[in-house]
Scaffold this motif. Structure first.
Motif, PDB file in Angstrom:
ATOM      1  N   THR A  49       0.747  -1.084  -0.063  1.00  0.00           N
ATOM      2  CA  THR A  49      -0.008   0.220  -0.145  1.00  0.00           C
ATOM      3  C   THR A  49       0.720   1.257  -0.114  1.00  0.00           C
ATOM      4  O   THR A  49       1.968   1.223   0.348  1.00  0.00           O
ATOM      5  N   ARG A  50       0.366   2.262  -0.482  1.00  0.00           N
ATOM      6  CA  ARG A  50       1.008   3.702  -0.324  1.00  0.00           C
ATOM      7  C   ARG A  50       0.179   4.532   0.691  1.00  0.00           C
ATOM      8  O   ARG A  50       0.377   5.747   0.782  1.00  0.00           O
ATOM      9  N   ASP A  51      -0.958   3.788   1.395  1.00  0.00           N
ATOM     10  CA  ASP A  51      -1.604   4.755   2.256  1.00  0.00           C
ATOM     11  C   ASP A  51      -0.730   4.971   3.398  1.00  0.00           C
ATOM     12  O   ASP A  51      -0.232   4.106   4.289  1.00  0.00           O
ATOM     13  N   PRO A  52      -0.331   6.371   3.595  1.00  0.00           N
ATOM     14  CA  PRO A  52       0.345   6.683   4.719  1.00  0.00           C
ATOM     15  C   PRO A  52      -0.016   6.459   6.346  1.00  0.00           C
ATOM     16  O   PRO A  52       0.759   6.166   6.825  1.00  0.00           O
ATOM     17  N   TYR A  53      -1.317   6.151   6.408  1.00  0.00           N
ATOM     18  CA  TYR A  53      -1.836   5.856   7.607  1.00  0.00           C
ATOM     19  C   TYR A  53      -1.190   4.364   7.896  1.00  0.00           C
ATOM     20  O   TYR A  53      -0.963   3.911   9.095  1.00  0.00           O
ATOM     21  N   ARG A  54      -1.530   3.601   7.101  1.00  0.00           N
ATOM     22  CA  ARG A  54      -1.150   2.168   7.282  1.00  0.00           C
ATOM     23  C   ARG A  54       0.469   2.141   7.243  1.00  0.00           C
ATOM     24  O   ARG A  54       1.002   1.154   8.036  1.00  0.00           O
ATOM     25  N   ILE A 149       8.451   6.614   1.944  1.00  0.00           N
ATOM     26  CA  ILE A 149       7.679   5.367   1.400  1.00  0.00           C
ATOM     27  C   ILE A 149       6.121   5.880   0.807  1.00  0.00           C
ATOM     28  O   ILE A 149       5.977   5.390  -0.087  1.00  0.00           O
ATOM     29  N   ALA A 150       5.751   6.567   1.694  1.00  0.00           N
ATOM     30  CA  ALA A 150       4.302   7.055   1.287  1.00  0.00           C
ATOM     31  C   ALA A 150       4.398   8.169   0.370  1.00  0.00           C
ATOM     32  O   ALA A 150       3.289   8.091  -0.796  1.00  0.00           O
ATOM     33  N   ALA A 197      13.118   6.901  -5.804  1.00  0.00           N
ATOM     34  CA  ALA A 197      12.846   5.948  -5.027  1.00  0.00           C
ATOM     35  C   ALA A 197      13.404   5.851  -3.585  1.00  0.00           C
ATOM     36  O   ALA A 197      14.055   4.946  -3.300  1.00  0.00           O
ATOM     37  N   PRO A 198      13.210   6.884  -2.978  1.00  0.00           N
ATOM     38  CA  PRO A 198      13.921   6.882  -1.484  1.00  0.00           C
ATOM     39  C   PRO A 198      13.404   6.068  -0.421  1.00  0.00           C
ATOM     40  O   PRO A 198      13.738   5.327   0.201  1.00  0.00           O
ATOM     41  N   ASN A 202      15.335   3.299   1.438  1.00  0.00           N
ATOM     42  CA  ASN A 202      15.280   3.049   3.000  1.00  0.00           C
ATOM     43  C   ASN A 202      14.866   1.597   3.495  1.00  0.00           C
ATOM     44  O   ASN A 202      15.347   0.952   4.386  1.00  0.00           O
ATOM     45  N   GLN A 203      13.861   1.026   2.563  1.00  0.00           N
ATOM     46  CA  GLN A 203      13.516  -0.411   2.687  1.00  0.00           C
ATOM     47  C   GLN A 203      14.524  -1.143   2.524  1.00  0.00           C
ATOM     48  O   GLN A 203      14.743  -2.421   3.219  1.00  0.00           O
ATOM     49  N   ALA A 204      15.574  -1.059   1.463  1.00  0.00           N
ATOM     50  CA  ALA A 204      16.459  -1.704   1.042  1.00  0.00           C
ATOM     51  C   ALA A 204      17.409  -1.716   2.297  1.00  0.00           C
ATOM     52  O   ALA A 204      18.151  -3.023   2.650  1.00  0.00           O
ATOM     53  N   ILE A 205      17.715  -0.803   2.900  1.00  0.00           N
ATOM     54  CA  ILE A 205      18.696  -0.801   4.080  1.00  0.00           C
ATOM     55  C   ILE A 205      18.031  -1.763   5.337  1.00  0.00           C
ATOM     56  O   ILE A 205      18.824  -2.381   5.899  1.00  0.00           O
TER      57      ILE A 205
END
Length: 427
Positions: A49-54, A149-150, A197-198, A202-205
């Motif tokens: 998801t790209r939902d910032p709340y989730r 991410i969002a 793609a920041p 960050n998720q890759a790290i």
């Protein structure tokens, strides 16, 4: 929206200057690590998801808590509170009940407060870093992770995992307890984060730190896609970098709890709104330092003062230990009875958050993992006693706000993994 500018070539962060060709090193890291992540990154529900709340919820839950523990809580929490509006409308007891067993409950309270603040302003998660950082419970890491991410905001996300990864890449040896070392790593992270793609970066790290760049001697350098670009990997120093942090000594305490039942009800107490396990319900008791002479008389005196009637301790019903990150509780549950029952029933104790609660309602109360075994035994035995005729009680009965949450809460220690990074194990 304000976005930090990249470091100009003349003001490279100190850790980048250690590289022979910093710009090429950064480009090689981007290309290699992102390619690895796109093929080997973990499939996690909040990455669908790209939902910032989730995404924000996942980041709050993952703070100092392992991914495997978070996933079922994440799904259950969203079933109960699918969006900011639903969370903001909830009573705090409902939020704590949904969080029960996940630990570090201050996270839940601050997330709830932030939701209420945003709903009062229109109900949208802000993409502006300055505004997002002003929300309760939001620090540099959470802001960087959620917004990158969002919304694709090029911000770094440095937690314990990222600190370890970046320290090894750059050969930075200091521990994360050292403010200078932390600032140096944060500066390097800000210089490394790409404008494109920041969030993936960050998720890759995060995944590299969780899957391969593990703490100490468990580092799997032979499988690391960027081992040739890593100072610690090239020099064979991964087990020594970064230096270990300081550990606080574990405080051992004895917790005596009293199971006092009357007329199918159980005496319970709500903890204060601030401090350890704030707002949770428990059986009344007394906490004492380990090594100090303890016994049922200590518990009897406390209960007698609260109830206002003489009590007697019949015997120990349960004994167990519960480990926090910083303390060990040796818990004993004792059966307690009134020496002589008031014809009208015992009065509700004055102050301190006390209540007489029917056995059938105990399950609705938010209860921390440290107290759950004792509370479950109390609920079961009080339910058995409830089959008999009930006696009337003076005072109001507690009316819990939270309904039971579907599924079982994790029974493990609620502060397991303290001091660890995002979805990480203890270093």
């Amino acid at each position: 929206m304000m976005i930090p500018e990249s470091h100009p070539s003349g003001s490279l962060p100190e850790l980048a200057r250690r590289q022979a060709e910093p710009a090429r090193w950064r480009e090689a890291l981007h290309t290699t690590l992102l390619a690895w992540y796109r093929e080997h990154g973990r499939a996690l529900p909040w990455r669908e998801t790209r939902d910032p709340y989730r995404i924000w919820l996942s980041e709050v839950m993952l703070q100092q808590t392992q991914v495997e523990r978070v996933i079922p809580y994440y799904h259950r929490f969203l079933q109960r509170f699918p969006d900011l509006a639903a969370l903001a409308a909830a009573h705090e007891d409902e939020v704590l009940k949904a969080w029960e067993g996940l630990g570090f409950y201050r996270r839940a309270r601050l997330f709830h407060q932030a939701a209420r603040e945003l709903v009062g302003e229109g109900g949208q998660v802000p993409a502006d870093p300055e505004r997002f950082r002003r929300l309760p419970g939001v620090g540099a890491y959470t802001a960087g992770a959620v917004l990158s991410i969002a919304f694709g905001v090029p911000l770094p996300a440095v937690d314990g995992n990222a600190f370890r990864v970046l320290s090894r890449w750059s050969g930075q040896r200091g521990s994360r307890d050292d403010p200078t070392s932390w600032r140096q790593v944060e500066a390097l992270a800000g210089w490394l984060v790409p404008t494109q793609a920041p969030g993936e970066w960050n998720q890759a790290i995060m995944d590299l730190g969780s899957l391969l760049c593990l703490p100490g001697a468990r580092a799997r350098c032979s499988a690391c896609p960027v081992a040739s670009l890593c100072q610690a990997g090239v020099q064979g120093l991964a087990a020594q970098i970064p230096a270990p942090g300081r550990r606080s000594p574990v405080q051992e305490r004895v917790l005596l709890l009293g199971l006092l039942r009357h007329g199918g009800r159980v005496l319970v107490r709500q903890r204060p709104a601030e401090g350890l396990l704030a707002g949770f319900w428990e059986l009344p008791g007394v906490e004492l330092p380990a090594g100090q002479p303890v016994g049922p008389d200590c518990l009897a005196r406390e209960l007698q003062g609260w109830v206002g009637l003489p009590v007697r301790v019949l015997g120990r019903r349960l004994r167990y230990t519960h480990r926090f990150s910083h303390r060990l509780w040796r818990v004993e549950l004792w059966e307690v009875r009134l020496r002589q029952a008031d014809p009208g029933g015992p009065a509700l104790p004055v102050g301190g958050g006390f209540a007489w609660v029917k056995a059938g309602r105990l399950a609705a109360l938010p209860v921390a993992a440290a107290h759950r075994p004792a509370m479950e035994l109390a609920a079961q035995e009080a339910a058995d006693e409830d089959q008999e005729d009930e006696e009337p009680l003076q005072g109001e009965e507690a009316r819990p706000q939270a309904p039971p949450v579907a599924g079982e809460a994790d029974p493990q220690g609620e502060e397991a993994g303290a001091g660890a990074g995002h979805g990480d194990e203890e270093p």
